[in-house]
Design an enzyme around this catalytic site. Structure first.
Site, PDB file in Angstrom:
ATOM      1  N   LYS A 115       0.828  -1.217   0.000  1.00  0.00           N
ATOM      2  CA  LYS A 115       0.000   0.000   0.000  1.00  0.00           C
ATOM      3  C   LYS A 115       0.859   1.263   0.000  1.00  0.00           C
ATOM      4  O   LYS A 115       0.455   2.277  -0.565  1.00  0.00           O
ATOM      5  CB  LYS A 115      -0.977  -0.002   1.166  1.00  0.00           C
ATOM      6  CG  LYS A 115      -1.993  -1.134   1.024  1.00  0.00           C
ATOM      7  CD  LYS A 115      -3.348  -0.841   1.586  1.00  0.00           C
ATOM      8  CE  LYS A 115      -4.310  -1.913   1.048  1.00  0.00           C
ATOM      9  NZ  LYS A 115      -5.572  -2.017   1.638  1.00  0.00           N
ATOM     10  N   LYS A 217      -4.879 -10.974  -6.075  1.00  0.00           N
ATOM     11  CA  LYS A 217      -6.023 -11.067  -5.160  1.00  0.00           C
ATOM     12  C   LYS A 217      -7.207 -10.250  -5.689  1.00  0.00           C
ATOM     13  O   LYS A 217      -7.012  -9.149  -6.212  1.00  0.00           O
ATOM     14  CB  LYS A 217      -5.568 -10.506  -3.801  1.00  0.00           C
ATOM     15  CG  LYS A 217      -6.537 -10.677  -2.675  1.00  0.00           C
ATOM     16  CD  LYS A 217      -5.985 -10.053  -1.391  1.00  0.00           C
ATOM     17  CE  LYS A 217      -6.205  -8.561  -1.339  1.00  0.00           C
ATOM     18  NZ  LYS A 217      -6.744  -8.042  -0.077  1.00  0.00           N
ATOM     19  N   LYS A 220     -10.899  -4.551  -3.740  1.00  0.00           N
ATOM     20  CA  LYS A 220     -11.774  -3.389  -3.964  1.00  0.00           C
ATOM     21  C   LYS A 220     -11.094  -2.357  -4.836  1.00  0.00           C
ATOM     22  O   LYS A 220     -11.741  -1.603  -5.549  1.00  0.00           O
ATOM     23  CB  LYS A 220     -12.071  -2.688  -2.625  1.00  0.00           C
ATOM     24  CG  LYS A 220     -12.880  -3.457  -1.633  1.00  0.00           C
ATOM     25  CD  LYS A 220     -12.849  -2.717  -0.282  1.00  0.00           C
ATOM     26  CE  LYS A 220     -13.450  -3.541   0.836  1.00  0.00           C
ATOM     27  NZ  LYS A 220     -12.930  -3.167   2.155  1.00  0.00           N
TER      28      LYS A 220
HETATM   29  N1  AQP Z   1      -9.589 -11.614  -2.246  1.00  0.00           N
HETATM   30  C1  AQP Z   1      -9.897 -11.988  -1.011  1.00  0.00           C
HETATM   31  N2  AQP Z   1     -10.064 -13.294  -0.710  1.00  0.00           N
HETATM   32  C2  AQP Z   1     -10.400 -13.691   0.553  1.00  0.00           C
HETATM   33  N3  AQP Z   1     -10.578 -12.826   1.564  1.00  0.00           N
HETATM   34  C3  AQP Z   1     -10.420 -11.509   1.309  1.00  0.00           C
HETATM   35  N4  AQP Z   1     -10.534 -10.413   2.077  1.00  0.00           N
HETATM   36  C4  AQP Z   1     -10.267  -9.314   1.335  1.00  0.00           C
HETATM   37  N5  AQP Z   1      -9.981  -9.657   0.077  1.00  0.00           N
HETATM   38  C5  AQP Z   1     -10.075 -11.019   0.022  1.00  0.00           C
HETATM   39  C6  AQP Z   1     -10.898 -10.463   3.485  1.00  0.00           C
HETATM   40  O1  AQP Z   1     -11.990  -9.600   3.692  1.00  0.00           O
HETATM   41  C7  AQP Z   1     -11.920  -9.097   5.024  1.00  0.00           C
HETATM   42  C8  AQP Z   1     -12.128  -7.613   5.013  1.00  0.00           C
HETATM   43  O2  AQP Z   1     -11.033  -7.030   4.379  1.00  0.00           O
HETATM   44  P1  AQP Z   1     -10.688  -5.502   4.541  1.00  0.00           P
HETATM   45  O3  AQP Z   1     -11.773  -4.760   5.132  1.00  0.00           O
HETATM   46  O4  AQP Z   1      -9.357  -5.380   5.155  1.00  0.00           O
HETATM   47  O5  AQP Z   1     -10.638  -5.115   3.079  1.00  0.00           O
HETATM   48  P2  AQP Z   1      -9.412  -5.169   2.188  1.00  0.00           P
HETATM   49  O6  AQP Z   1      -8.503  -6.306   2.483  1.00  0.00           O
HETATM   50  O7  AQP Z   1      -8.846  -3.833   2.264  1.00  0.00           O
HETATM   51  O8  AQP Z   1     -10.165  -5.444   0.883  1.00  0.00           O
HETATM   52  P3  AQP Z   1      -9.457  -5.377  -0.428  1.00  0.00           P
HETATM   53  O9  AQP Z   1     -10.443  -5.553  -1.475  1.00  0.00           O
HETATM   54  O10 AQP Z   1      -8.295  -6.305  -0.418  1.00  0.00           O
HETATM   55  O11 AQP Z   1      -8.987  -3.874  -0.404  1.00  0.00           O
HETATM   56  P4  AQP Z   1      -7.762  -3.255  -1.140  1.00  0.00           P
HETATM   57  O12 AQP Z   1      -8.190  -3.141  -2.542  1.00  0.00           O
HETATM   58  O13 AQP Z   1      -7.616  -1.938  -0.448  1.00  0.00           O
HETATM   59  O14 AQP Z   1      -6.602  -4.188  -0.930  1.00  0.00           O
HETATM   60  C9  AQP Z   1     -10.570  -9.535   5.589  1.00  0.00           C
HETATM   61  O15 AQP Z   1     -10.770 -10.643   6.435  1.00  0.00           O
HETATM   62  C10 AQP Z   1      -9.805  -9.929   4.371  1.00  0.00           C
HETATM   63  O16 AQP Z   1      -8.857 -10.942   4.662  1.00  0.00           O
END
Ligand code: AQP
Length: 354
Positions: A115, A217, A220
């Protein structure tokens, strides 16, 4: 001998549309765990500020994640649902953990490196300290189990490191105040205040991958909306995204070992398995040898049947923001009472007069 009572905690950031990865990696597990454990589920709004300080729609995003929790089947009366900032003890304990954790530990976190990118000096201090706040979220309830996606594994290991260092640095005070709980660390029986929390990561889709690239992965922040299925996507959009999902030209293999080296096929089989509460072996037993042209429509139908009722219910709930705010206020009050009990102990252990 006293033991920690099993307690589940997990959180989701209000930083954009929830996708299938968040659902299968986290929220679906949250729902299942309610039957056997006491659970606390949190919309972690303080975490949302770490990568980007200003969010024009933070309130709406917080309500949307709450609506997703409830629509997926989380019971806010039997368990606790709230937003993090309502319970200031999270931030208080995070400060203490900032003083327990080492900068080197934070610098090694893959999520921070990803990040922060190349311009690390310019990343917020909050982004670096993110795992310390996450440890506080969990340990302010002395939670024993945390359901998360595989991407959070490293942060959970760090939570254990922080708990262990606190327990050992303050062992004399913990013993003097009789606040310790006996637990096993490896072969050794030790007395500590915080549990060494177990991550719950297992299942057929612990890391759901992008539909456009099976080595990345699902996330979002991916610029391509085709890379993910959002919980708010309608049936046509879900079907279109699955139809366009990248695959290789081979049919599905006859056994699970045949998925090795085929990330897109492995991902779609894992998604099917997780959505139908089956193992990959069972899915391959049914679809092995079939072409993607036969598998994808079956996957679309399954995904629509699971996700559509959730998105319909989410929309219904979002029409009544006062109800959602009421859920968060009630949950915040109940969470706050548990968190304050922990903080009273922690202040005493450290020697903070309060
Ligand atoms: N791709 C994924 N597969 C399985 N689990 C996932 N999680 C996120 N992406 C995956 C799980 O969702 C929960 C909430 O995550 P968060 O609120 O931390 O969101 P995040 O990880 O920021 O979501 P993103 O989409 O991965 O965001 P960006 O794009 O910012 O990187 C957690 O339990 C996470 O493990």
């Amino acid at each position: 001998m006293s033991e920690f009572s099993p307690l589940v905690f997990s959180g989701v950031q209000p930083t954009g549309n929830l996708h299938l990865g968040n659902y299968l990696g986290a929220i679906r597990k949250f729902v299942a765990l309610q039957a056997s454990r006491n659970c606390i589920y949190c919309v972690v709004d303080l975490h949302a500020m770490t990568a980007q300080l200003v969010h024009e729609d933070l309130e709406d995003q917080t309500r949307a994640i709450t609506a997703a929790f409830l629509a997926a089947g989380i019971d806010p009366k039997a368990h606790i649902v709230f937003n993090q900032s309502r319970v200031p003890q999270h931030a208080e304990l995070a400060w203490i953990f900032n003083c327990v954790a080492r900068i080197g530990w934070m610098n090694r976190m893959t999520q921070f490196k990803d990040k922060a990118g190349k311009d690390r000096e310019n990343a917020s201090l909050g982004l670096l300290a993110y795992p310390s706040l996450m440890a506080a979220d969990i340990l302010v309830y002395r939670a024993t189990h945390v359901p998360v996606g595989d991407d959070q594994k490293q942060h959970l290991e760090l939570t254990r490191d922080i708990a262990q260092k606190f327990n050992s640095d303050f062992s004399a005070r913990i013993a003097k105040l009789s606040l310790g709980v006996e637990m096993m660390v490896g072969e050794e029986r030790v007395n500590g205040y915080f549990p060494l929390t177990e991550p719950l990561i297992e299942g057929p889709a612990p890391r759901v991958m992008s539909l456009r690239d099976g080595t990345k992965k699902m996330s979002k922040s991916d610029v391509s909306d085709l890379s993910r299925i959002n919980l708010t996507d309608d049936a046509d959009t879900i079907s279109k995204k699955i139809r366009k999902a990248k695959t290789d030209p081979e049919p599905l293999p006859g056994d699970v070992e045949g998925l090795a080296g085929r990330p897109e096929a492995d991902n779609l089989v894992g998604i099917y398995a997780a959505l139908s509460d089956r193992s990959k072996e069972e899915v391959i037993a049914e679809f092995g040898g079939r072409q993607f042209s036969a598998f994808k429509p079956a996957l679309s139908e399954l995904a629509v049947s699971v996700l559509s009722p959730i998105s319909v219910q989410m929309r219904r709930l979002l029409d009544d923001p006062a109800y959602i705010d009421g859920v968060l206020a009630d949950g915040g009050e109940r969470a706050g009472a548990i968190a304050e009990k922990t903080m009273k102990d922690v202040r005493a252990i450290i020697g903070l007069l309060a």
